[in-house]
Design an enzyme around this catalytic site. Structure first.
Site, PDB file in Angstrom:
ATOM      1  N   HIS A 138       0.866  -1.179   0.000  1.00 52.34           N
ATOM      2  CA  HIS A 138       0.000   0.000   0.000  1.00 52.34           C
ATOM      3  C   HIS A 138       0.904   1.231   0.000  1.00 52.34           C
ATOM      4  O   HIS A 138       1.455   1.612   1.030  1.00 52.34           O
ATOM      5  CB  HIS A 138      -0.896  -0.018   1.242  1.00 52.34           C
ATOM      6  CG  HIS A 138      -1.812   1.153   1.366  1.00 52.34           C
ATOM      7  ND1 HIS A 138      -3.181   1.022   1.468  1.00 52.34           N
ATOM      8  CD2 HIS A 138      -1.586   2.487   1.415  1.00 52.34           C
ATOM      9  CE1 HIS A 138      -3.744   2.212   1.586  1.00 52.34           C
ATOM     10  NE2 HIS A 138      -2.781   3.122   1.552  1.00 52.34           N
TER      11      HIS A 138
ATOM     12  N   CYS B  93      -2.401  11.419   3.999  1.00 52.70           N
ATOM     13  CA  CYS B  93      -2.241  11.580   5.442  1.00 52.70           C
ATOM     14  C   CYS B  93      -2.038  13.064   5.718  1.00 52.70           C
ATOM     15  O   CYS B  93      -1.343  13.745   4.965  1.00 52.70           O
ATOM     16  CB  CYS B  93      -1.040  10.775   5.915  1.00 52.70           C
ATOM     17  SG  CYS B  93      -0.678  10.911   7.679  1.00 52.70           S
TER      18      CYS B  93
ATOM     19  N   ASN C  42      -3.033   8.138  -1.966  1.00 50.81           N
ATOM     20  CA  ASN C  42      -2.557   6.829  -2.374  1.00 50.81           C
ATOM     21  C   ASN C  42      -2.207   6.860  -3.863  1.00 50.81           C
ATOM     22  O   ASN C  42      -2.655   7.742  -4.595  1.00 50.81           O
ATOM     23  CB  ASN C  42      -3.661   5.790  -2.170  1.00 50.81           C
ATOM     24  CG  ASN C  42      -4.123   5.705  -0.733  1.00 50.81           C
ATOM     25  OD1 ASN C  42      -3.499   5.058   0.089  1.00 50.81           O
ATOM     26  ND2 ASN C  42      -5.235   6.365  -0.424  1.00 50.81           N
TER      27      ASN C  42
END
Length: 315
Positions: free
Chosen positions: A217, A250, A259
């Site tokens: 990820h 984030c 992402n």
């Protein structure tokens, strides 16, 4: 075939991609996304062929208001029967709430940060307190015959503490596996990974976690997300997570992007001859719909450029 085998059918390689935008992506959006829009976007992703979608999180509504309609979304979506719906659970109370509607999903993810500081600031608990809770929750998830997935944040570095020991990260992964986790995802929470380290990390993870699905990820904070995914693939990893439109991210450090974009990841894999089972055109359609719903330009490349028109579809 093991989920982490890198070849099958001769030279043809296959990967699995979980779409995490409806949870990991949406939760970072400052404006409330209407429930019908969430449902419509998830249904569009379902038409793209995903066999795994992260749909909701059972967190306190006052902590992440954007996800407070999770049960309504789970009840409203219409995805193929073979699409596994994942929910994220932060603690035992969240698991209680999730199991009250157990029929609405097939996978449960528990999470911890490898960094003490990040874990404390993220969920106000130490790593040790979180992992003590994981043992009890993991048993309950397994008893419910749900797929138990684990997520380890800051696996490649912490914005507060800097480097995080690989041995520490993989030790936590082994603890998860010992209490029943069959998949463990390693999160590059603030985009601190690089391809050389990603390759070493996933080679080692695959060696230390036999029989566990090892998932990559990556975030694209510093523009290395796809390079890291390629490095993980070459190291033997065949399970990935990504977010359509490059949604997510984030809040630390400031300016972090999301992402890696699902449509960019799928495009790269297809051009390499790696099969994903996904309809890239439909993934791009879903990402463009998300862009329209949010009313701002999203940052993936494929939204703008579209798919490469040759060679033929390599799903």
């Amino acid at each position: 075939m093991s989920l982490n085998d890198n070849t099958t059918d001769g030279e043809v390689r296959r990967v699995r991609i979980r779409e995490v935008g409806p949870r990991d992506g949406f939760q970072n959006e400052p404006e409330t996304i209407a429930t019908p829009d969430k449902i419509r976007l998830i249904n569009a992703l379902g038409r793209a062929g995903f066999d795994r979608i992260e749909v909701a999180s059972f967190v306190r509504p006052d902590v992440i208001p954007q996800l407070s309609d999770g049960v309504e979304v789970l009840r409203g979506i219409d995805v193929p029967e073979d699409t596994a719906r994942m929910v994220l659970v932060p603690n035992s109370r969240g698991l209680d709430n999730a199991l009250a509607v157990r029929e609405l999903f097939e996978e449960v993810a528990l999470f911890v940060s490898a960094s003490q500081t990040h874990n404390q600031r993220n969920i106000n608990r130490s790593v040790e307190e979180t992992m003590a809770d994981v043992k009890e929750m993991g048993g309950r998830i397994v008893a419910e015959e749900l797929t138990f997935c684990a997520v380890i944040a800051t696996s490649f570095g912490c914005p507060y503490e800097g480097k995080v020991s690989m041995d520490r990260v993989l030790g936590l992964a082994e603890d998860f596996a010992a209490v029943g986790a069959t998949e463990i995802g390693f999160g590059d929470t603030t985009g601190m990974a690089n391809p050389a380290y990603a390759a070493r990390f996933f080679r080692t993870a695959l060696e230390r976690l036999p029989g566990v699905e090892v998932t990559a990820h990556f975030h694209n904070t510093r523009g290395q997300g796809l390079a890291n995914a390629y490095a993980a693939l070459e190291a033997g990893c065949t399970s990935f997570e990504s977010s359509f439109g490059e949604l997510g991210g984030c809040p630390v450090p400031a300016g972090s992007t999301g992402n890696i974009a699902t449509e960019d990841l799928v495009s790269m894999f297809h051009e390499m001859g790696v099969r994903t089972g996904l309809d890239l055109d439909q993934v791009i359609v879903a990402a463009r719909q998300a862009q329209a719903v949010l009313g701002r330009k999203l940052t993936s490349h494929s939204i703008v450029a579209g798919p490469v028109l040759w060679p033929p579809d390599r799903r």
